[in-house]
Design a protein around this motif. Sequence first.
Motif, PDB file in Angstrom:
ATOM      1  N   CYS A  74       0.840  -1.192   0.000  1.00  0.00           N
ATOM      2  CA  CYS A  74       0.000   0.000   0.000  1.00  0.00           C
ATOM      3  C   CYS A  74       0.879   1.247   0.000  1.00  0.00           C
ATOM      4  CB  CYS A  74      -0.883  -0.035   1.251  1.00  0.00           C
ATOM      5  SG  CYS A  74      -1.821   1.465   1.484  1.00  0.00           S
ATOM      6  N   CYS A  78       0.240   3.093   3.708  1.00  0.00           N
ATOM      7  CA  CYS A  78       0.681   2.512   4.982  1.00  0.00           C
ATOM      8  C   CYS A  78       1.732   1.417   4.834  1.00  0.00           C
ATOM      9  CB  CYS A  78      -0.515   1.979   5.767  1.00  0.00           C
ATOM     10  SG  CYS A  78      -1.196   0.471   5.058  1.00  0.00           S
ATOM     11  N   CYS A 103      -4.301  -0.446   0.302  1.00  0.00           N
ATOM     12  CA  CYS A 103      -4.893  -1.593   0.991  1.00  0.00           C
ATOM     13  C   CYS A 103      -6.362  -1.262   1.291  1.00  0.00           C
ATOM     14  CB  CYS A 103      -4.140  -1.894   2.282  1.00  0.00           C
ATOM     15  SG  CYS A 103      -4.393  -0.667   3.562  1.00  0.00           S
ATOM     16  N   CYS A 109      -6.850   1.564   3.930  1.00  0.00           N
ATOM     17  CA  CYS A 109      -6.602   2.943   3.475  1.00  0.00           C
ATOM     18  C   CYS A 109      -7.687   3.398   2.499  1.00  0.00           C
ATOM     19  CB  CYS A 109      -5.202   3.056   2.874  1.00  0.00           C
ATOM     20  SG  CYS A 109      -3.939   2.941   4.167  1.00  0.00           S
TER      21      CYS A 109
HETATM   22 ZN    ZN Z   1      -2.771   0.896   3.511  1.00  0.00          ZN
END
Ligand code: ZN
Length: 308
Positions: free
Chosen positions: A285, A288, A297, A300
């Motif tokens: 991601c 993050c 992801c 997020c």
């Molecule tokens: Zn993420």
Amino acid sequence: MDAGQDVPRCSRCRDPAVLFQRQSGRHLCSMHAITDICDRVAATIREERMIVAGDRVAVALSGGKDSTALLMILSRLMPAWEGVSLVAITIDEGIAGYRDETVRSADSLVHSLGVEHHNISFADLFGNTLDELLKGREKEACTVCGILRKKALVTGAERAGATKLATGHNLDDEAQSVLMNVLRGDFSRLVRNSGADSSGRFIPRIKPLMGISEKEIATYLLLNNAWTDLPECPYSGNALRRGVRSMLSTLEYRHPGTMLHLMESKKKIERDYAGADTRDPIRHCRVCGDPCSGELCQLCLLKKTFRR
Ligand code: ZN
Ligand code: SF4
């Protein structure tokens, strides 16, 4: 006529039976029902190499029936495993009128078993309770809850230094999920092995109760005086799962062993496709850094929708 003659007897010791296993045709007394369930959980753990020496196993303990039975059974099996330790993780999503009771039930269980316990709330981790986050989007409750809880559990397991994360999914849950993936045409999810992640960033997930039916779990709790009637989540209501659950229960009743056969079919499909990776390649991601299949992801992506 002796009235006692009609009472079914345990197939192993001839004591009065409390459980009839329709798929094996065996009757079991309370002692043999308990040992049979624990032995089968131990066999699943051994065969699937779920727990190995030195593991620290985090049990996702909601306080509901499945996770209560899971923690009780693992605590019972633990003395036979070298260097294995247990820790319980409870997630408080913040669902008024529901979670408080199950959290209390989880607290009293870990206290009686003497298991280390970590509590994590959505409010602490994400800044809001699930009730607050769902305002105006209640229909998405289980999707939102599932994504956030997954992150909360992984965070809890990491904080506790766990090497495995055990969840209470039982045979009924697993068979329902297989059928739901077929009905949705979600082949990649059908053949995806739980916990498979070559990045090494996820703590592997294990499901030690995957061969134990809902009915057997209820019997286990009743026989151990651990049955408690808990409220149902006010958001529960996945229509497809409800339909599949009712269909599978009817089939299992008429054709004992249906759910086990379904799981065997899934395993066979997984073996046949073992070489062919149907998943998207693992990426990370860009917000993050967690492993995912797209740019962002699921967590997020979800967080972006909260900011609107
Ligand atoms: Zn993420
Ligand atoms: Fe979360 Fe849905 Fe389960 Fe309720 S029923 S705890 S909202 S996943």
